[in-house]
Scaffold this motif. Structure first.
Motif, PDB file in Angstrom:
ATOM      1  N   ASP A 168      47.182  89.154  26.665  1.00 30.38           N
ATOM      2  CA  ASP A 168      47.932  90.183  25.948  1.00 30.38           C
ATOM      3  C   ASP A 168      47.121  90.610  24.722  1.00 30.38           C
ATOM      4  O   ASP A 168      47.217  90.013  23.649  1.00 30.38           O
ATOM      5  CB  ASP A 168      49.297  89.635  25.551  1.00 30.38           C
ATOM      6  CG  ASP A 168      50.252  90.713  25.121  1.00 30.38           C
ATOM      7  OD1 ASP A 168      49.884  91.904  25.210  1.00 30.38           O
ATOM      8  OD2 ASP A 168      51.366  90.361  24.701  1.00 30.38           O
ATOM      9  N   ASN A 174      50.672  87.970  28.762  1.00 29.38           N
ATOM     10  CA  ASN A 174      51.840  88.807  28.986  1.00 29.38           C
ATOM     11  C   ASN A 174      52.599  88.294  30.209  1.00 29.38           C
ATOM     12  O   ASN A 174      52.248  87.256  30.783  1.00 29.38           O
ATOM     13  CB  ASN A 174      51.447  90.281  29.118  1.00 29.38           C
ATOM     14  CG  ASN A 174      50.539  90.551  30.294  1.00 29.38           C
ATOM     15  OD1 ASN A 174      50.415  89.748  31.202  1.00 29.38           O
ATOM     16  ND2 ASN A 174      49.897  91.711  30.269  1.00 29.38           N
ATOM     17  N   LEU A 175      53.625  88.998  30.624  1.00 26.75           N
ATOM     18  CA  LEU A 175      54.447  88.534  31.749  1.00 26.75           C
ATOM     19  C   LEU A 175      53.685  88.477  33.065  1.00 26.75           C
ATOM     20  O   LEU A 175      54.067  87.732  33.973  1.00 26.75           O
ATOM     21  CB  LEU A 175      55.683  89.434  31.893  1.00 26.75           C
ATOM     22  CG  LEU A 175      56.651  89.392  30.708  1.00 26.75           C
ATOM     23  CD1 LEU A 175      57.769  90.398  30.915  1.00 26.75           C
ATOM     24  CD2 LEU A 175      57.189  87.998  30.525  1.00 26.75           C
ATOM     25  N   ASN A 176      52.616  89.260  33.196  1.00 23.07           N
ATOM     26  CA  ASN A 176      51.814  89.257  34.420  1.00 23.07           C
ATOM     27  C   ASN A 176      50.748  88.170  34.437  1.00 23.07           C
ATOM     28  O   ASN A 176      50.001  88.045  35.389  1.00 23.07           O
ATOM     29  CB  ASN A 176      51.133  90.616  34.607  1.00 23.07           C
ATOM     30  CG  ASN A 176      52.125  91.707  34.884  1.00 23.07           C
ATOM     31  OD1 ASN A 176      53.174  91.463  35.465  1.00 23.07           O
ATOM     32  ND2 ASN A 176      51.801  92.921  34.469  1.00 23.07           N
TER      33      ASN A 176
END
Length: 92
Positions: A51, A45-47
């Motif tokens: 995901d 995911n973006l972090n």
């Protein structure tokens, strides 16, 4: 229980076998994954965390690939599908 494993190259069957053998030495039998899903990369995911919702569902091609020639954790019973189980898999 299933295990998602990142594999390198084309010989993922050998690496999944090694992972299974290593886990059999380290984990109790009730916590061993019954299915190994090979992935070329983990979805992030973006972090930068894995995901989980985008991980592929462990469907029958993955189940068949990881179950071929598998041995039971209890004894040396072979877990290959019987003729009846093979017919059921062909239907589904």
């Amino acid at each position: 229980m299933s295990s998602y494993s990142r594999v390198h190259g084309r010989s993922h069957a050998l690496s999944l076998k090694d992972i299974g053998e290593h886990l059999m030495k380290k984990l109790p039998t009730y916590s061993l994954p019954s299915l190994f899903v090979p992935l070329h990369h983990m979805p992030l995911n973006l972090n930068g965390k894995i995901d989980i919702p985008t991980l592929p569902f462990p469907d029958t091609p993955y189940a068949h690939a990881s179950a071929v020639g598998r041995k039971s954790a209890i004894g040396d019973k072979d877990l290959t599908a019987s003729p009846t189980e093979q017919k059921l898999c062909a239907i589904w």
